[in-house]
Design an enzyme around this catalytic site. Structure first.
Site, PDB file in Angstrom:
ATOM      1  N   GLU A   1       0.849  -1.081   0.035  1.00  0.00           N
ATOM      2  CA  GLU A   1      -0.032   0.066   0.080  1.00  0.00           C
ATOM      3  C   GLU A   1       0.940   1.298   0.024  1.00  0.00           C
ATOM      4  OE1 GLU A   1      -2.454   0.748   3.405  1.00  0.00           O
ATOM      5  OE2 GLU A   1      -2.062   2.542   2.391  1.00  0.00           O
TER       6      GLU A   1
ATOM      7  N   CYS B   1      -2.951   7.383   4.917  1.00  0.00           N
ATOM      8  CA  CYS B   1      -2.977   7.327   3.505  1.00  0.00           C
ATOM      9  C   CYS B   1      -4.307   7.671   2.726  1.00  0.00           C
ATOM     10  CB  CYS B   1      -2.672   5.633   3.331  1.00  0.00           C
ATOM     11  SG  CYS B   1      -3.325   4.765   4.501  1.00  0.00           S
TER      12      CYS B   1
HETATM   13  P1  NAP Z   1       9.406   3.692   3.667  1.00  0.00           P
HETATM   14  O1  NAP Z   1      10.587   4.509   3.556  1.00  0.00           O
HETATM   15  O2  NAP Z   1       8.680   3.308   2.222  1.00  0.00           O
HETATM   16  O3  NAP Z   1       9.710   2.472   4.568  1.00  0.00           O
HETATM   17  C1  NAP Z   1       8.708   1.435   4.895  1.00  0.00           C
HETATM   18  C2  NAP Z   1       9.628   0.307   5.592  1.00  0.00           C
HETATM   19  O4  NAP Z   1      10.243  -0.290   4.177  1.00  0.00           O
HETATM   20  C3  NAP Z   1      10.679   0.469   6.313  1.00  0.00           C
HETATM   21  O5  NAP Z   1      10.731  -0.620   7.371  1.00  0.00           O
HETATM   22  C4  NAP Z   1      11.900   0.347   5.556  1.00  0.00           C
HETATM   23  O6  NAP Z   1      12.914   0.260   6.183  1.00  0.00           O
HETATM   24  C5  NAP Z   1      11.421  -0.636   4.292  1.00  0.00           C
HETATM   25  N1  NAP Z   1      11.971  -0.141   3.119  1.00  0.00           N
HETATM   26  C6  NAP Z   1      11.817   1.093   2.228  1.00  0.00           C
HETATM   27  N2  NAP Z   1      12.519   0.791   1.162  1.00  0.00           N
HETATM   28  C7  NAP Z   1      13.327  -0.552   1.058  1.00  0.00           C
HETATM   29  C8  NAP Z   1      13.946  -1.076   0.054  1.00  0.00           C
HETATM   30  N3  NAP Z   1      14.126  -0.396  -1.105  1.00  0.00           N
HETATM   31  N4  NAP Z   1      14.243  -2.280   0.296  1.00  0.00           N
HETATM   32  C9  NAP Z   1      14.000  -2.770   1.552  1.00  0.00           C
HETATM   33  N5  NAP Z   1      13.233  -2.329   2.377  1.00  0.00           N
HETATM   34  C10 NAP Z   1      12.896  -1.014   2.481  1.00  0.00           C
HETATM   35  O7  NAP Z   1       8.272   4.609   4.415  1.00  0.00           O
HETATM   36  P2  NAP Z   1       8.337   5.402   5.591  1.00  0.00           P
HETATM   37  O8  NAP Z   1       9.794   5.444   6.154  1.00  0.00           O
HETATM   38  O9  NAP Z   1       7.187   4.819   6.521  1.00  0.00           O
HETATM   39  O10 NAP Z   1       7.936   6.826   5.147  1.00  0.00           O
HETATM   40  C11 NAP Z   1       8.631   7.833   3.922  1.00  0.00           C
HETATM   41  C12 NAP Z   1       7.566   8.321   3.381  1.00  0.00           C
HETATM   42  O11 NAP Z   1       6.726   7.062   2.826  1.00  0.00           O
HETATM   43  C13 NAP Z   1       6.679   9.326   3.927  1.00  0.00           C
HETATM   44  O12 NAP Z   1       7.234  10.781   3.624  1.00  0.00           O
HETATM   45  C14 NAP Z   1       5.391   9.261   2.870  1.00  0.00           C
HETATM   46  O13 NAP Z   1       5.561   9.970   1.807  1.00  0.00           O
HETATM   47  C15 NAP Z   1       5.222   7.770   2.493  1.00  0.00           C
HETATM   48  N6  NAP Z   1       4.435   6.904   3.440  1.00  0.00           N
HETATM   49  C16 NAP Z   1       3.007   6.826   2.861  1.00  0.00           C
HETATM   50  C17 NAP Z   1       2.253   5.986   3.522  1.00  0.00           C
HETATM   51  C18 NAP Z   1       0.947   5.956   3.117  1.00  0.00           C
HETATM   52  O14 NAP Z   1       0.041   5.368   3.771  1.00  0.00           O
HETATM   53  N7  NAP Z   1       0.453   6.303   1.655  1.00  0.00           N
HETATM   54  C19 NAP Z   1       2.539   5.472   4.717  1.00  0.00           C
HETATM   55  C20 NAP Z   1       3.723   5.869   5.426  1.00  0.00           C
HETATM   56  C21 NAP Z   1       4.753   6.520   4.686  1.00  0.00           C
HETATM   57  P3  NAP Z   1      13.879   1.128   7.074  1.00  0.00           P
HETATM   58  O15 NAP Z   1      13.051   1.349   8.175  1.00  0.00           O
HETATM   59  O16 NAP Z   1      15.125   0.498   7.377  1.00  0.00           O
HETATM   60  O17 NAP Z   1      13.877   2.416   6.494  1.00  0.00           O
END
Ligand code: NAP
Length: 524
Positions: A265, A302
Site C-alpha cells: 500500500e 494514506c
Molecule cells: P518507507 O521509506 O517506504 O519505509 C517503510 C519500510 O520499508 C521500512 O521498514 C523500510 O526500512 C522498508 N524499506 C523501504 N525501502 C526499502 C527497500 N528499497 N528495500 C527494503 N526495505 C525497504 O516509508 P516510511 O519510512 O514509513 O515513510 C517515508 C515516506 O513514505 C513518507 O514520507 C511518505 O511519503 C510515505 N508513506 C506513505 C504512507 C501511506 O500510507 N501512503 C504511509 C507511510 C509513509 P527502514 O526502516 O530500514 O527504512
C-alpha cells in the site's frame, strides 16, 4: 518490562551485530534507548527457516486453535498497559488519545479475524459431485478449499505504529490464514515493535505453537528487508509505506527464481469532488469539515484528502475562504519522524514553486521540532492537467483545490488521475446526474467511493476495501484493511476424485465442520 534491544527469532531473543537503530522522539529530536543493533543475513535465514518448519504444523492446527492464538495476542497487548502507549508516544509524536484508539483497533482487528476464521467463509468451499453417467464424458468428484500461502514477510508502517505494524492488519490476516509471519520492524518505532513482538512471542508459547510462527527483525539500510523478500521460504509480502519502498520490494519479488506476490500500500491523494448543488448550499460548512479531515493526525494518513475538485463559482469562492480561514487557525503538529518532516517540507516547497499554483493559506507555526504546518493550494484544472508533479503525494496536511470550468473538465481531471485508495463525492439530490457520470470513471480509479463523508478514518469490517489500482497499491484485487484482507494470504486447491477418508475435514461429504458450501452450483 525493560526494553532489551533484541530481535525475536522464534522463542530466542537475539542481539544483532550490525549498525544500530535508535528511535528518535520527533517532538524534541532526542535519541531514545536502547540501541537496536541490526540483524544479519544469517538472522534472516534463521527466522525464515523456523517459519518454514512451523508452516505445515501451524496451517494444519484447527481453526479454533488459531482463533484462540489471535485472541491471546490481543489480550497480551492489552496487558502491556500504559508502557506501550507511552513508548509509542515517545517514538511517534502521536497523541495518547490517538494511540489508545489505535491499540483498541489493533486488538479489535485480531479478535475480528478470530471470528472470521471461525465462521469459515474464508475457505470458500465448492463441491462439484461426480457425474459418472454424464455423456460424452463422465465428471470426477471435484472439491475446492483455500489453504495458507506460506510464510509472510510484513513491513510495519511508520504512520500506524500499532494498527499497521508488528501485530497490525497484515500480521493478523496472515496469521488468521495459517501463515507464519516474519516482521521487519519499522526503524521509527523499534521499542513499540519490541513490546508488541514480545506479546506475540509469548502468545506462541502459551498456545503451544511451533516457535517459527512469529519472528521480529531489525535492520537499517534496507538490507534486512531485501534479504527477507528474496528468501526462498517467504511466499508473500505485506507492506505499507512509500512508493519507492513498495516498488523496490515488488521488483525484488519479481526477480526471484520463484516470484511472489507483494501486497504494497503506497501513495494516494484521495480526490474529493464538490458537486455544484451541494457546494451551492453548504460552502462554508464543507470548507470547515474539509480542513478538519485534512489536519487530523498531521495529515499522515494514506486516506488524507490531498485534492479537492470543484467548478468555479461564487460558492467555490466561499468554500475557499472558509477553508483558508480554518487552515490559518490550524495548529502545527509533530510529524512521525525527522525524515518524514523533511520529505513534507520538500513536497510542499516543490508544489509552491510550480507555475500557476497559488498558495491560499498556511497553518500556525511553532518553534518545536518537526512541525507540520498545514498548506492549502489552488490551481486551475488546465494547469493541473499539464503538470504531472501536482499528482504527487504530499504526506502530511497539504492539499490542492482544482478549479474547473465545467463538469467535463472535472471529469477530465479525474480521468487523468492515477489509481487511488478513495474518492469522495459531496452531493445532494440535484447532483445525481453529475454523480452518475463521474462514478463510471471513479469505479475504474479507486478502491472505496464515499458520499458525503470524509476519507480519513477506515472502518475495520467485512465490507471495507482499503486498496485500489497502482500506485495506491500494488494489487487492486484486494484490500489491506477488513476481513477480506485474509484472501491475500490464501490460495485455492482443488481435490479431484479423492476417497472421502483422504479429504480434509472442511470438504468431506458429511460436512463435519458445518461450513457453508457451494454444492453443484447451489449454496448449501
Ligand atoms: P518507507 O521509506 O517506504 O519505509 C517503510 C519500510 O520499508 C521500512 O521498514 C523500510 O526500512 C522498508 N524499506 C523501504 N525501502 C526499502 C527497500 N528499497 N528495500 C527494503 N526495505 C525497504 O516509508 P516510511 O519510512 O514509513 O515513510 C517515508 C515516506 O513514505 C513518507 O514520507 C511518505 O511519503 C510515505 N508513506 C506513505 C504512507 C501511506 O500510507 N501512503 C504511509 C507511510 C509513509 P527502514 O526502516 O530500514 O527504512
Amino acid at each position: 518490562m525493560n526494553l532489551s534491544g533484541e530481535m525475536l527469532i522464534g522463542q530466542n531473543n537475539v542481539k544483532g551485530i550490525n549498525q544500530a537503530i535508535y528511535a528518535i522522539n520527533p517532538a524534541n529530536n532526542q535519541t531514545l534507548d536502547p540501541a537496536y543493533l541490526g540483524g544479519t543475513q544469517e538472522h534472516v535465514n534463521q527466522a525464515c527457516t523456523l517459519a518454514w518448519q512451523a508452516f505445515d504444523i501451524y496451517r494444519n492446527k484447527s481453526v479454533e486453535e488459531r482463533a484462540i492464538f489471535l485472541e491471546t495476542i490481543a489480550e497480551n497487548i492489552e496487558n502491556i498497559g500504559d508502557l506501550l502507549i507511552q513508548r509509542a508516544m515517545d517514538e511517534s509524536g502521536l497523541t495518547r488519545a490517538r494511540l489508545e484508539g489505535e491499540r483498541g483497533r489493533t486488538c479489535g482487528q485480531l479478535r475480528l479475524f478470530a471470528k472470521t476464521i471461525r465462521a469459515g467463509e474464508w475457505l470458500d468451499i465448492r463441491v462439484d459431485e461426480a457425474l459418472p453417467n454424464r455423456q460424452p464424458v463422465p465428471r470426477f468428484d471435484l472439491r475446492q478449499q483455500h489453504i495458507a500461502l506460506g510464510p509472510v514477510a510484513v513491513f510495519g508502517a511508520s504512520n500506524f505504529p500499532l494498527a499497521f505494524s508488528v501485530a497490525g492488519g497484515d500480521t493478523a490476516s496472515a496469521l488468521a490464514a495459517g501463515c507464519p509471519v516474519v516482521v521487519k520492524a519499522h526503524s521509527a518505532h523499534p521499542g513499540t515493535s519490541e513490546l508488541v513482538g514480545k506479546a506475540i512471542q509469548q502468545a506462541v508459547k502459551q498456545c503451544n505453537l511451533p516457535e517459527g510462527v512469529f519472528s521480529l527483525l531489525y535492520g537499517a539500510g534496507n538490507i534486512i528487508g531485501s534479504t527477507l523478500v528474496e528468501h526462498p521460504y517467504i511466499k508473500a509480502v505485506g507492506f505499507t509505506g512509500s512508493r519507492n519502498g513498495g516498488t523496490a520490494l515488488m521488483k525484488i519479488a519479481q526477480n526471484r527464481s520463484e516470484p511472489i506476490p507483494v501486497y504494497a500500500e503506497m501513495s494516494s491523494i484521495n480526490p474529493v469532488v464538490l458537486l455544484p448543488s451541494m457546494l451551492e448550499n453548504n460552502p462554508d460548512t464543507l470548507g470547515q469539515a474539509f480542513v478538519h479531515s485534512l489536519t487530523q493526525g498531521a495529515g499522515q494518513f494514506c486516506t488524507n484528502p490531498g485534492l479537492v475538485i470543484a467548478i468555479k463559482s461564487p460558492a467555490l469562492d466561499i468554500f475557499k475562504k472558509s477553508a483558508t480561514e480554518a487552515v490559518q487557525q490550524s495548529m502545527s503538529q509533530t510529524m512521525l519522524t525527522p525524515g518524514i518532516f523533511q520529505a513534507f517540507l520538500k513536497s510542499v516547497n516543490t508544489i509552491e514553486q510550480q507555475n500557476k499554483v497559488s498558495l491560499l493559506a498556511k497553518g500556525l507555526v511553532s518553534p518545536d521540532q518537526n512541525q507540520c504546518q498545514t498548506h492549502l493550494f489552488s490551481v486551475d484544472a488546465i494547469d493541473f492537467l499539464n503538470n504531472e508533479l501536482l499528482q504527487s503525494e504530499m504526506f502530511g496536511s497539504a492539499s490542492i483545490i482544482i478549479e474547473c470550468k465545467n463538469m467535463d473538465e472535472a471529469k477530465l481531471v479525474i480521468e487523468q488521475l492515477e489509481g487511488q485508495l478513495t474518492a469522495t463525492l459531496h452531493m445532494d439530490q440535484n447532483d445525481m446526474e453529475d454523480a452518475q457520470r463521474l462514478l463510471a470513471v471513479l469505479e475504474r480509479k479507486v478502491g472505496r467511493i464515499l458520499i458525503n463523508s470524509w476519507p480519513t478514518g477506515v472502518e475495520v469490517c467485512d465490507a471495507m476495501v482499503h486498496g485500489g489500482p497502482y500506485p495506491s497499491t500494488s494489487d487492486a484485487r484486494t484490500t489491506s484493511v477488513g476481513t477480506a484482507a485474509i484472501f491475500r494470504f490464501l490460495r485455492p486447491v482443488c481435490y479431484q476424485n479423492f476417497p472421502d477418508d483422504l479429504l480434509p475435514d472442511a470438504i468431506k461429504q458429511s460436512n463435519p465442520l458445518k461450513l457453508s458450501r457451494l454444492i453443484n452450483g447451489e449454496r448449501e
